[in-house]
Structures are given as structure tokens and as C-alpha cells.
Write an enzyme that holds these catalytic residues in place. Structure first.
Site, PDB file in Angstrom:
ATOM      1  N   PRO A  91       0.814  -1.220   0.000  1.00 49.49           N
ATOM      2  CG  PRO A  91      -0.803  -1.567   1.630  1.00 49.49           C
ATOM      3  CD  PRO A  91       0.515  -2.082   1.148  1.00 49.49           C
ATOM      4  CD  GLU A 118       1.169  -5.554  10.921  1.00 49.43           C
ATOM      5  OE1 GLU A 118       1.295  -4.350  10.621  1.00 49.43           O
ATOM      6  OE2 GLU A 118       0.063  -6.115  11.049  1.00 49.43           O
ATOM      7  NE  ARG A 156      -6.934  -6.609 -20.940  1.00 46.84           N
ATOM      8  CZ  ARG A 156      -7.435  -5.754 -21.833  1.00 46.84           C
ATOM      9  NH1 ARG A 156      -6.814  -4.604 -22.035  1.00 46.84           N
ATOM     10  NH2 ARG A 156      -8.524  -6.031 -22.506  1.00 46.84           N
ATOM     11  CG  ASP A 171      -8.337  -1.769 -22.913  1.00 48.57           C
ATOM     12  OD1 ASP A 171      -9.413  -2.151 -23.380  1.00 48.57           O
ATOM     13  OD2 ASP A 171      -7.378  -2.530 -22.684  1.00 48.57           O
TER      14      ASP A 171
END
Length: 248
Positions: A91, A118, A156, A171
Site C-alpha cells: 500500500p 505486517e 493483455r 481501453d
């Protein structure tokens, strides 16, 4: 492309690798995926891979030894360092984007480290990781799901993976605009018609409609993306028309 996945839960990948586009890419040798169970490289007789953090605190931290041991093995692979990048899913990393997917698709090999608990011992990040990436401002149990997102979005884009190469180019986010709406048969479904312009056969009008709808969708849902878009005069005119409408 070769993709190495370092994880504590390799079985999580079986479903996604055995389905849809990724399955097809593997069967046609567009990609080779190497699932590496970090536990198998532990120095502990019980395959222990985590320990308490120095200084105290809640949770456990992934130990450095098993991960370094994995890389010691990978480094023995001929040509491993050639056009390769090691990514740590966290994150705390830079937010992932279509632009980054395009960048990674140009590499010969990517190695993705999936954290857990963690996180990992900081020495892993300092010595083994080239880049830290995040798929959003939220916290997951581990890096496995984000790693799947990275794989799917990168693979892709590889030549020959999609049946129609134009699909990837159209896209959302490819040009910083969200994609226009799509319709298929039947032309009338439960009282709702497909826009007549799409049935007209007039490709110039269809292209104009699609561009306008793309701009409209971006303006209403992700106006921040317009800061990165270089619009031509035609697109600027369409955007001004949209801004003048009462519902925008």
C-alpha cells in the site's frame, strides 16, 4: 515474457492462471509463470517465514532469509538480470496505472514479491526490490490479489495475446480518457434502444459519438484525468459543448 511470483500462497493463483486470457497466454507460450513458495526456501526446519518485529508492536514481519534465498536461486538463472524488474506489492507503493502496465509489458521478465503479515524486513526492500507498487489506497491481507491485477493488466498488452490488438488500444486510460459505452444485439431490449447513430453505418458520425461519449464519461466520473489529456481542436469543441449542458 517470464513472470516470477514470490508468495506464501501459490495455490491462490491456480484459478486465475487456469482461466481466460492468462490461460490462453500460457498455452500459446506468450508468458511463462513461475510460482515460487517462499516457505520452501526457509532455513527453519518448520519452514517458518515470519518473526516478531524488533522494537515491539503488533503483528509479524516476513523474515529476510527465505526471500534472499529465493533471489540467490533466481540469480543463477541464465540472463535473469537482462531487462528484468522486481516489484513489491505494498500500500506504500506508487499507485498503479495503465501507463505503468504499458511500461512493464515492454520488459522480458518481471518478478513480483507478495508481502504478508505486517510486511517484509526492510533489508529486502532496500536490496532486492526495484519498484514498489500499490493498486489503491486500501489495505489487503497480502500482495497476492494485487499481483494478479498486475499480471492480467500487463499480459493483455503483449503482442498476440488478445484476439484483436485494437482492443487494448481502445481501453479506458490508454489515452487518459474513459472508454465510450458499448452495445450489442438485440437493438431493442426491454424497451431501451441502441443509439441510432451506431446502426447508421456512418463511421464518421459513429467516431464522433464515441469520442463525445468518452469525453462525457470522463468529465462526469473522472474529471481529474482531463488534466493529462492533450485534446485536439475537435475534441476541445466537443468538451466545451458538454460543459455547457445542464446535466454536466
Amino acid at each position: 515474457m517470464k513472470i516470477d511470483i514470490l508468495t506464501l500462497f501459490p495455490s491462490m493463483f491456480y484459478g486465475v492462471l487456469g482461466s481466460s486470457i492468462l490461460k490462453r497466454a500460457i498455452s500459446k507460450d506468450h508468458i511463462q509463470v513461475n510460482l515460487i513458495d517462499i516457505r520452501d526456501h526457509s532455513n527453519d526446519k518448520h519452514n517458518k517465514v515470519d518473526d516478531y518485529p524488533y522494537g515491539g508492536g503488533a503483528g509479524m514481519v516476513m523474515k529476510p532469509e527465505p526471500i534472499f534465498n529465493v533471489f540467490d536461486e533466481l540469480n543463477k538463472t541464465p540472463g535473469y538480470f537482462r531487462d528484468q524488474k522486481t516489484i513489491f506489492m505494498t500500500p506504500q507503493g506508487k499507485k498503479y496505472s495503465q501507463k505503468k502496465a504499458q511500461e512493464l509489458s515492454q520488459l522480458d521478465r518481471i518478478t513480483i514479491l507478495c508481502g504478508h503479515y505486517e510486511g517484509v524486513d526492510e533489508r529486502v526492500r532496500d536490496n532486492l526490490v526495484d519498484e514498489e507498487l500499490s493498486i489503491g489506497d486500501f489495505v489487503l491481507t497480502g500482495g497476492e490479489l494485487p499481483a494478479m491485477v498486475i499480471m492480467d493488466s500487463v499480459v493483455r498488452l503483449l503482442p498476440g495475446v488478445l484476439g484483436d490488438e485494437a482492443s487494448a488500444q481502445a481501453d479506458s486510460f490508454n489515452d487518459y480518457l474513459l472508454e465510450h459505452p458499448h452495445y450489442t444485439r438485440p437493438a431493442i431490449f426491454r424497451g431501451t434502444d441502441v443509439p441510432k447513430v451506431l446502426l447508421s453505418g456512418n463511421h464518421a458520425q459513429i467516431d464522433r459519438w464515441r469520442k463525445k461519449e468518452s469525453l462525457k464519461r470522463t468529465l462526469t466520473r473522472r474529471p481529474d484525468l482531463l488534466e493529462n489529456v492533450k485534446l485536439n481542436d475537435f475534441e476541445k469543441k466537443l468538451l466545451e459543448e458538454l460543459k455547457q449542458q445542464d446535466n454536466i
